[in-house]
Design an enzyme around this catalytic site. Structure first.
Site, short mmCIF file in Angstrom:
data_model
loop_
_atom_site.label_atom_id
_atom_site.label_comp_id
_atom_site.label_asym_id
_atom_site.label_seq_id
_atom_site.Cartn_x
_atom_site.Cartn_y
_atom_site.Cartn_z
NE ARG A 86 -2.59 0.55 3.53
CZ ARG A 86 -3.45 0.11 4.45
NH1 ARG A 86 -4.73 -0.01 4.16
NH2 ARG A 86 -3.02 -0.23 5.63
CE1 TYR A 87 0.59 4.14 4.15
CE2 TYR A 87 1.01 1.96 5.04
CZ TYR A 87 0.31 3.14 5.08
OH TYR A 87 -0.67 3.32 6.01
NE ARG A 90 5.38 1.91 6.15
CZ ARG A 90 4.96 3.10 5.71
NH1 ARG A 90 5.47 3.62 4.60
NH2 ARG A 90 4.03 3.75 6.35
CB CYS A 99 -3.86 -15.92 15.31
SG CYS A 99 -3.63 -14.60 14.13
CB CYS A 103 -8.19 -10.49 18.81
SG CYS A 103 -6.46 -10.88 19.17
CB CYS A 106 -9.22 -10.12 14.47
SG CYS A 106 -7.99 -10.24 13.14
NE ARG A 108 -4.16 -8.02 7.80
CZ ARG A 108 -3.01 -7.65 8.38
NH1 ARG A 108 -2.48 -8.38 9.34
NH2 ARG A 108 -2.39 -6.56 7.99
CG ASP A 267 -9.12 -1.30 11.80
OD1 ASP A 267 -8.96 -0.14 11.38
OD2 ASP A 267 -8.17 -2.01 12.19
CG ASP A 304 -5.23 1.00 8.38
OD1 ASP A 304 -5.34 1.39 7.20
OD2 ASP A 304 -4.30 0.29 8.80
CE LYS A 311 -1.18 0.83 10.33
NZ LYS A 311 -0.79 0.27 9.01
C1 PLP Z 1 0.09 -0.66 8.78
C2 PLP Z 1 0.63 -1.04 7.48
C3 PLP Z 1 1.99 -0.90 7.21
C4 PLP Z 1 2.97 -0.39 8.22
O1 PLP Z 1 2.77 0.96 8.46
P1 PLP Z 1 3.73 1.74 9.44
O2 PLP Z 1 3.04 3.05 9.57
O3 PLP Z 1 5.07 1.81 8.79
O4 PLP Z 1 3.81 0.96 10.71
C5 PLP Z 1 2.45 -1.24 5.97
N1 PLP Z 1 1.61 -1.70 5.01
C6 PLP Z 1 0.30 -1.85 5.25
C7 PLP Z 1 -0.56 -2.36 4.16
C8 PLP Z 1 -0.23 -1.54 6.49
O5 PLP Z 1 -1.54 -1.73 6.72
S1 SF4 Z 2 -5.68 -9.15 15.96
FE1 SF4 Z 2 -6.17 -10.73 14.45
S2 SF4 Z 2 -4.22 -11.10 13.39
FE2 SF4 Z 2 -3.72 -10.08 15.34
S3 SF4 Z 2 -3.39 -11.77 16.83
FE3 SF4 Z 2 -5.54 -11.15 16.99
S4 SF4 Z 2 -6.60 -12.58 15.64
FE4 SF4 Z 2 -4.44 -12.64 15.03
#
Ligand code: PLP
Ligand code: SF4
Length: 345
Positions: A86-87, A90, A99, A103, A106, A108, A267, A304, A311
């Site tokens: 996305r960025y 990175r 996991c 959670c 979560c 995801r 989220d 996010d 973010k």
């Molecule tokens: C959160 C996230 C990151 C990391 O972001 P930082 O601000 O560097 O911690 C990188 N890629 C994605 C897709 C993310 O959701």
């Molecule tokens: S937030 Fe989601 S991805 Fe992170 S430890 Fe909990 S269940 Fe796993």
């Protein structure tokens, strides 16, 4: 050992009358609790902040108007399995979607513990090729799922492959294992993280009661190996939406040599409306920590943005333009505002 819905009842952590409810939720979303987390749950407390995070609840099956199946747009930014880009500088690398705990909030939850757990060797190799072919990728964030559930041998192979890509300067692991299964962070796992490149570990902790002596020891093993440890916390209604709880959490983390990195506004994951609070309330909590606790104990409060826009810091800014002039007004910790000159350029 990992406990499922029926084990929670067998252990007396959940009342037997809730068996059907737990099973119905478990059909839809993954359920798992580690022994270390189970030991922290107080079954006599209906508002127990540990149970709230991990014990399924029928309200998860209700959809709220604001819910989104892909709350932060991972899908949209995934060019191939196992990568989210996305960025520009990175990427996320997700070698596994399993996991140690699931959670209930979560972000995801539609993918973790649901699809095939592991990237197979061919898919992982394509993910490495993607990183290798893009010199703009400076940092790889290994997440999932939880990468610390991989065997030390597989972890070491990932570190070695990424370490061998010249333009990758930083390898960051996002994991809940040091908090929810601290014994797993043994010498073999720590040794697997050794590299010439910078390796960071970001742990996920939400309540001061999670910071047990065993967690402190696990973090100590990482830090003594030269690995900087950061933390991420999700701001959750009923769990940690309280200034004293956040203060104890961040002080506890810093005292075990962990730098609080992000405080995440919740989220819009499906069935998680019960954990959501307003941004206004979040700002109040963050503001109340300013000036009262060490700067080391103050993470950046971020959201996010739904839809995959990345973010954004959402704490109130201390500085604002002074109306009718080029000057700025800057608020101190009591809220009193002070003038600051415009500067040049
Ligand atoms: C959160 C996230 C990151 C990391 O972001 P930082 O601000 O560097 O911690 C990188 N890629 C994605 C897709 C993310 O959701
Ligand atoms: S937030 Fe989601 S991805 Fe992170 S430890 Fe909990 S269940 Fe796993």
């Amino acid at each position: 050992m990992t406990l499922g819905a029926d084990d929670l009842i067998a252990r007396g952590l959940v009342a037997p009358e809730r068996r059907d409810e737990l099973r119905r939720v478990a059909e839809r979303y993954a359920v798992a609790v580690t022994d270390a987390v189970a030991a922290l749950i107080d079954p006599a407390d209906p508002a127990d902040p540990i149970a709230l995070q991990f014990v399924p609840d029928a309200v998860e099956l209700e959809t709220a108007a604001d819910d989104r199946p892909d709350p932060i747009g991972d899908e949209r930014w995934s060019p191939l399995p196992g990568i989210v880009h996305r960025y520009p500088d990175r990427v996320l690398l997700k070698p596994s979607l399993v996991c140690p705990v699931y959670c209930r909030f979560c972000f995801r939850r539609e993918t973790v513990g649901q699809q095939a757990g592991m990237l197979d060797a061919a898919a992982l190799s394509r993910a490495f090729d993607y990183i290798r072919e893009r010199p703009e990728i400076w940092e790889v964030i290994v997440t999932g799922g939880d990468p610390f559930l991989l065997s030390p041998r597989r972890l070491a192979a990932i570190v070695e492959t990424l370490g061998g890509i010249a333009h990758v300067a930083v390898i960051r692991f996002h994991t809940r294992v040091p908090v929810v299964d601290p014994c797993r962070v043994g010498p073999a796992l720590v040794a697997a993280l050794a590299a010439d490149k910078a390796v960071y570990v970001a742990i996920h902790a939400n309540h001061p009661r999670e910071l047990t002596p065993a967690v402190r020891e696990a973090v100590g093993r990482l830090v003594r190996a030269g690995i900087p440890v950061l933390s991420q916390t999700v701001l959750l209604r009923g769990v940690n939406d309280d200034a004293a709880v956040l203060e104890a959490l961040f002080r506890g983390l810093v005292a075990m040599r962990v730098k609080p990195y992000y405080l995440h506004h919740p989220d819009l994951a499906p069935g998680t409306a019960r954990f959501r609070l307003g941004i206004g309330r979040g700002r109040e909590l963050v503001q109340s920590l300013r000036g009262r606790v060490s700067g080391l104990c103050q993470p950046s409060y971020v959201l996010d943005i739904p839809g995959g826009y990345g973010k954004s810091p959402i704490a109130a800014s201390g500085a604002s333009p002074r109306e009718g002039s080029d000057e700025w007004l800057v608020a101190d910790r009591t809220g009193r505002r002070h003038r600051y000159p415009p500067g040049s350029g």
